[in-house]
Write a protein that holds these residues in place. Structure first.
Motif, PDB file in Angstrom:
ATOM      1  N   GLN A  77       7.576 -11.330  -7.285  1.00 32.88           N
ATOM      2  CA  GLN A  77       6.371 -10.798  -7.838  1.00 32.88           C
ATOM      3  C   GLN A  77       5.791  -9.600  -6.665  1.00 32.88           C
ATOM      4  OE1 GLN A  77       3.750 -14.090  -8.448  1.00 32.88           O
ATOM      5  NE2 GLN A  77       3.686 -14.790  -6.307  1.00 32.88           N
ATOM      6  N   TYR A  78       5.144  -8.906  -7.324  1.00 35.85           N
ATOM      7  CA  TYR A  78       4.506  -7.631  -6.415  1.00 35.85           C
ATOM      8  C   TYR A  78       3.265  -8.140  -6.002  1.00 35.85           C
ATOM      9  CZ  TYR A  78       7.466  -4.381  -9.048  1.00 35.85           C
ATOM     10  OH  TYR A  78       8.809  -3.779  -9.484  1.00 35.85           O
ATOM     11  N   THR A  79       2.933  -7.955  -4.702  1.00 35.32           N
ATOM     12  CA  THR A  79       1.713  -8.554  -3.823  1.00 35.32           C
ATOM     13  C   THR A  79       0.726  -7.490  -3.817  1.00 35.32           C
ATOM     14  OG1 THR A  79       2.543  -7.624  -1.602  1.00 35.32           O
ATOM     15  CG2 THR A  79       3.138 -10.240  -2.327  1.00 35.32           C
ATOM     16  N   ASP A  80      -0.671  -7.771  -3.574  1.00 34.90           N
ATOM     17  CA  ASP A  80      -1.612  -6.724  -3.428  1.00 34.90           C
ATOM     18  C   ASP A  80      -1.375  -5.830  -2.402  1.00 34.90           C
ATOM     19  OD1 ASP A  80      -2.726  -8.381  -5.371  1.00 34.90           O
ATOM     20  OD2 ASP A  80      -4.121  -9.436  -4.084  1.00 34.90           O
ATOM     21  N   ASN A  81      -0.697  -5.985  -1.518  1.00 34.92           N
ATOM     22  CA  ASN A  81      -0.356  -5.159  -0.215  1.00 34.92           C
ATOM     23  C   ASN A  81       0.787  -4.148  -0.395  1.00 34.92           C
ATOM     24  OD1 ASN A  81       1.432  -6.771   0.225  1.00 34.92           O
ATOM     25  ND2 ASN A  81       0.918  -7.432   2.202  1.00 34.92           N
ATOM     26  N   GLY A  82       1.167  -4.226  -1.670  1.00 40.47           N
ATOM     27  CA  GLY A  82       2.197  -3.406  -2.083  1.00 40.47           C
ATOM     28  C   GLY A  82       3.564  -3.738  -1.777  1.00 40.47           C
ATOM     29  N   GLY A  83       3.755  -5.035  -1.365  1.00 38.42           N
ATOM     30  CA  GLY A  83       5.062  -5.798  -0.956  1.00 38.42           C
ATOM     31  C   GLY A  83       5.713  -6.406  -2.086  1.00 38.42           C
ATOM     32  N   LYS A  84       6.557  -7.320  -1.830  1.00 41.87           N
ATOM     33  CA  LYS A  84       7.112  -8.383  -2.693  1.00 41.87           C
ATOM     34  C   LYS A  84       6.974  -9.856  -2.050  1.00 41.87           C
ATOM     35  CE  LYS A  84      11.822  -7.262  -2.043  1.00 41.87           C
ATOM     36  NZ  LYS A  84      11.522  -7.001  -0.845  1.00 41.87           N
ATOM     37  N   GLU A  85       7.174 -10.820  -3.068  1.00 44.40           N
ATOM     38  CA  GLU A  85       7.380 -12.131  -2.576  1.00 44.40           C
ATOM     39  C   GLU A  85       7.961 -12.892  -3.458  1.00 44.40           C
ATOM     40  OE1 GLU A  85       3.828 -13.868  -1.159  1.00 44.40           O
ATOM     41  OE2 GLU A  85       2.992 -14.095  -3.562  1.00 44.40           O
ATOM     42  N   LYS A 346       6.291  -7.559 -16.805  1.00 45.10           N
ATOM     43  CA  LYS A 346       7.165  -6.249 -16.277  1.00 45.10           C
ATOM     44  C   LYS A 346       6.442  -5.647 -15.105  1.00 45.10           C
ATOM     45  CE  LYS A 346      10.301  -5.821 -20.179  1.00 45.10           C
ATOM     46  NZ  LYS A 346      10.778  -5.040 -21.337  1.00 45.10           N
ATOM     47  N   LYS A 347       4.991  -5.784 -15.426  1.00 48.82           N
ATOM     48  CA  LYS A 347       4.219  -5.147 -14.195  1.00 48.82           C
ATOM     49  C   LYS A 347       3.787  -5.890 -12.979  1.00 48.82           C
ATOM     50  CE  LYS A 347       1.576  -2.695 -17.938  1.00 48.82           C
ATOM     51  NZ  LYS A 347       0.368  -2.282 -18.760  1.00 48.82           N
ATOM     52  N   LYS A 348       4.068  -7.369 -13.263  1.00 45.02           N
ATOM     53  CA  LYS A 348       4.024  -8.236 -12.149  1.00 45.02           C
ATOM     54  C   LYS A 348       5.209  -8.792 -11.631  1.00 45.02           C
ATOM     55  CE  LYS A 348      -0.039  -9.798 -14.716  1.00 45.02           C
ATOM     56  NZ  LYS A 348      -0.588 -11.220 -15.526  1.00 45.02           N
ATOM     57  N   TYR A 349       6.437  -8.747 -12.107  1.00 52.52           N
ATOM     58  CA  TYR A 349       7.588  -9.365 -11.860  1.00 52.52           C
ATOM     59  C   TYR A 349       8.671  -8.665 -11.705  1.00 52.52           C
ATOM     60  CZ  TYR A 349       4.682 -13.589 -12.427  1.00 52.52           C
ATOM     61  OH  TYR A 349       3.611 -14.453 -12.441  1.00 52.52           O
ATOM     62  N   PHE A 350       9.936  -8.805 -11.170  1.00 51.49           N
ATOM     63  CA  PHE A 350      11.203  -8.206 -11.445  1.00 51.49           C
ATOM     64  C   PHE A 350      12.094  -9.164 -10.802  1.00 51.49           C
ATOM     65  CE2 PHE A 350       9.855  -7.119  -7.151  1.00 51.49           C
ATOM     66  CZ  PHE A 350      10.979  -6.966  -6.227  1.00 51.49           C
TER      67      PHE A 350
END
Length: 429
Positions: A77-85, A346-350
């Motif tokens: 999932q995309y994080t608020d700071n532009g990263g992923k977790e 799709k806007k939140k996860y990949f």
């Protein structure tokens, strides 16, 4: 004209185009030549199941299926700071990473679907959803019992043939599924909807390999008498009995090298050509490389080490990941994102496979690369430890610090550039 009206008109045009299109077929466009379940120029019928009896085909399919199944698969999932977790709290993460259904693990599920993809050119899985539309299970479907069709409106739907043993209460034996209920991973094809079987497209090459293997098996079955003529100076009353007695005594590999005793002036004359003279071994070897070429598997991975050495085998392995696995992995990732995630999700996860472990070089090369990244400030100690599957260092101990060499400075502050900058500032005073 408003945007909405324009969209409606565009959809109407597209609908008309799709209505006029033929349904997806497993054949070349405009051709009546079918590839599946046909005979070959060698005379040997080749199907997906008979092809798996070839050691080279079995080896290539197993290598690719186990490679894809063994890769770590995660939902991010995309994080608020532009990263992923990793989205470990999502139910879909557990399905993809651990158990897609109560009957099999993620490894077995992906291995099965990848085998279908390599043999039939398509992989299908039924998507089970709950009342909220969330995915709760994935079950493999046999590709040879699935067909893809279009309805009167040109929309796709999937028809799956089930046996009476699977569903005794179903009289029609056909179940129609919506595209939203099917995870479909197509291989290489001509219409973008259905993939073609690599086995079917290369059936002549595989058929020749089967014929060569059968010839070799029959040669060794004949043992010490691979074919010849028994000559008798007189007239034989029962030649059939003599031939059968000879085959029973000297035929078969277990009777090889037995000493033959001929009576009544009888003489044995062999008439066969040796396999070396017929280039039998060379032909078999070429067909193995031909099958490896079909699946784009390096020959050394199927046991052919003739052109491999310690200096190039690592590079060949890296090329296998880059040029063979990566395309398959991309097909998997994009098909799962399209089928398993809603438009808003799709806007939140990949979904992503992790192939970094396969791309890693030897220990010395990795440590050298990590040292460069660490000293130049674009990797922290914890970044490196995660790639090596080591425990993280706490923040208090500096595990997340990004460091650079203290001798490094900005270009504008160095040498002649700093002097020009200073002179310019003095001139403005």
């Amino acid at each position: 004209m408003s945007i909405l009206e324009g969209s409606v008109i565009a959809m109407g045009i597209l609908s008309g185009i799709f209505k006029s299109r033929d349904k997806p077929k497993n054949r070349t466009a405009g051709s009546a030549y079918g590839f599946f379940l046909g005979s070959t120029t060698s005379g040997k019928p080749v199907t997906e199941r008979t092809a798996m009896q070839m050691t080279a085909v079995y080896s290539c399919v197993r290598i690719l299926a186990e490679a894809v199944a063994g890769l770590p698969l995660h939902l991010y999932q995309y994080t608020d700071n532009g990263g992923k977790e990793k989205a470990i709290n999502s139910p879909l993460y557990f399905l993809l990473h651990d158990e897609p259904n109560p009957e099999m693990t993620s490894f077995v599920f992906r291995e099965t679907l990848m085998t279908h993809l390599l043999l039939w050119g398509n992989a299908y899985a039924q998507i089970i959803r709950n009342g909220k539309g969330e995915v709760v299970a994935l079950y493999p479907l046999m590709p040879n019992r699935m067909s893809v069709n279009r309805d009167e409106m040109g929309k796709l739907y999937y028809s799956y043939m089930i046996s009476k043993e699977d569903a005794p209460n179903n009289k029609g034996n056909i179940v129609n599924l919506n595209p939203s209920d099917v995870l479909h991973i197509p291989g290489l094809g001509f219409d973008g909807l259905i993939g073609y079987s690599p086995i079917a497209m290369a059936k002549n090459a595989i058929g020749m390999a089967i014929a060569c293997e059968e010839y070799g098996a029959k040669f060794f079955a004949n043992g010490a008498a691979p074919g010849g003529v028994l000559e008798h100076p007189g007239m034989l009353k029962d030649p059939t009995r003599v031939r059968e007695s000879w085959n029973a005594t000297f035929g078969g590999s277990s009777n090889s090298s037995k000493v033959a005793v001929l009576e009544e002036g009888m003489k044995y004359t062999p008439i066969t050509i040796s396999p070396e003279q017929a280039q039998f071994l060379e032909t078999r070897k070429f067909q193995i490389n031909e099958i490896a070429r079909i699946f784009r598997v390096p020959p050394h991975m199927v046991g052919d080490l003739e052109k491999s050495s310690f200096s190039n085998i690592e590079q060949q392995s890296l090329e296998f990941v880059k040029y063979t696995l990566d395309p398959w992995v991309s097909r998997w990732e994009q098909a799962m994102i399209r089928s398993l995630l809603s438009l808003s999700d799709k806007k939140k996860y990949f979904i992503k496979f992790n192939v970094d472990g396969l791309l890693r070089g030897d220990y010395q090369s990795r440590m050298s690369g990590y040292a460069t990244a660490r000293q130049n400030g674009w990797m922290s100690a914890n970044d490196i430890r995660e790639l090596e599957n080591l425990d993280r260092i706490s923040v208090e101990e500096g595990g997340d610090l990004y460091l650079i060499n203290g001798n490094m400075t900005k270009l504008q502050d160095a040498g002649i550039f700093a002097n020009k900058n200073n002179l310019g500032m003095e001139g403005t005073k």
